[in-house]
Design a protein around this motif. Structure first.
Motif, PDB file in Angstrom:
ATOM      1  N   ASP A  91       0.832  -1.212   0.000  1.00  0.00           N
ATOM      2  CA  ASP A  91       0.000   0.000   0.000  1.00  0.00           C
ATOM      3  C   ASP A  91       0.865   1.259   0.000  1.00  0.00           C
ATOM      4  N   ASP A  95       1.399   4.588  -3.140  1.00  0.00           N
ATOM      5  CA  ASP A  95       1.359   6.046  -2.966  1.00  0.00           C
ATOM      6  C   ASP A  95       2.736   6.693  -3.027  1.00  0.00           C
ATOM      7  N   GLU A  97       5.643   8.415  -4.558  1.00  0.00           N
ATOM      8  CA  GLU A  97       5.733   9.252  -5.753  1.00  0.00           C
ATOM      9  C   GLU A  97       6.734   8.744  -6.798  1.00  0.00           C
ATOM     10  N   ARG A 100       5.286   6.165  -9.235  1.00  0.00           N
ATOM     11  CA  ARG A 100       4.040   6.462  -9.953  1.00  0.00           C
ATOM     12  C   ARG A 100       4.070   5.990 -11.404  1.00  0.00           C
TER      13      ARG A 100
END
Length: 254
Positions: A91, A95, A97, A100
């Motif tokens: 998880d 998130d 960065e 991504r």
């Protein structure tokens, strides 16, 4: 654990204030704490790399360890068993960065985590073919019970193939990402963790079993997504894989 040892444990996770009733906050003390803290962080980073080997292979050791250090700083954890460390990592990666542009990392991390959980799961005796045969038609009314190590996944893309190609390398491995649905089973019926792709009918069957439905209901669910499937063979194949817990073999209530 004494108050001092508890304070030291908190300090290793960054909470230095708890130590000052026990130690003087001078350069020598801070330097010593830094040494212990770096050792503690490295131990967690090493554990994370061991627990998520497929993610590490995909991004490389340098990238992984840099990301792992950030995770350790954010999620030091309090479980002394490092083999189980990093449950929140998938998880967290979703998130993160810098990840991504790599949307496959979090799903792959989920599969690595499932492998670890299967490895650490409780032992149980799998349902055998002779046991199932002895139950006869009564088996269809019995609530299904999966082996405690079983983890089931269904993706809208080929995450299982990508994970398998790196976790269990072979010349025939498919390293491509494709927008095609795939299911995966990870479990440990014996001493070794196993992984296998699942057809939609197999996944639906096992998903019904995961919810505690009777075997007969699981058969109907599988047939609803694949009307022409040989459900008897499908069930027999799953028994051979060792995905059912023999402790679940009991007579239905009258």
């Amino acid at each position: 654990m004494t108050r001092f040892h508890h304070a030291l444990s908190v300090a290793l996770d960054g909470g230095f204030d708890a130590l000052w009733p026990h130690l003087t906050p001078d350069d020598r003390t801070l330097g010593a704490i830094a040494v212990y803290r770096n050792t503690s962080i490295k131990g967690r980073v090493d554990a994370l790399e061991a627990n998520y080997p497929t993610v590490s292979r995909l991004v490389g050791t340098e990238w992984f360890r840099a990301a792992a250090r950030e995770f350790v700083e954010a999620e030091p954890g309090d479980d002394p068993v490092l083999a189980a460390y990093g449950a929140a990592f998938p998880d967290w990666l979703a998130d993160f960065e810098p990840a991504r542009d790599m949307p496959y990392l979090a799903p792959v991390a989920r599969l690595d985590r499932a492998w670890t959980e299967a490895h650490l799961s409780a032992d149980a005796v799998p349902l055998s073919a002779p046991q199932a045969a002895a139950a006869g038609l009564a088996l269809t009314a019995m609530p299904a019970r999966l082996h405690p190590s079983v983890h089931l996944f269904w993706f809208d893309w080929t995450a299982p193939s990508l994970w398998l190609a790196h976790r269990y390398p072979s010349l025939q491995a498919d390293l491509c990402w494709n927008p095609e649905p795939e299911g995966l089973l990870i479990h440990r019926p014996g001493a070794e963790v196993r992984a296998r792709r699942l057809s939609r009918a197999e996944w639906v069957f096992l998903d019904a079993c995961r919810k505690g439905r009777p075997f007969g209901v699981a058969c109907l669910a599988a047939r609803s997504v694949r009307p022409r499937a040989d459900i008897s063979s499908l069930f027999a194949d799953l028994i051979v894989l060792g995905v059912f817990d023999s402790a679940g073999l009991r007579s239905p209530r009258p």
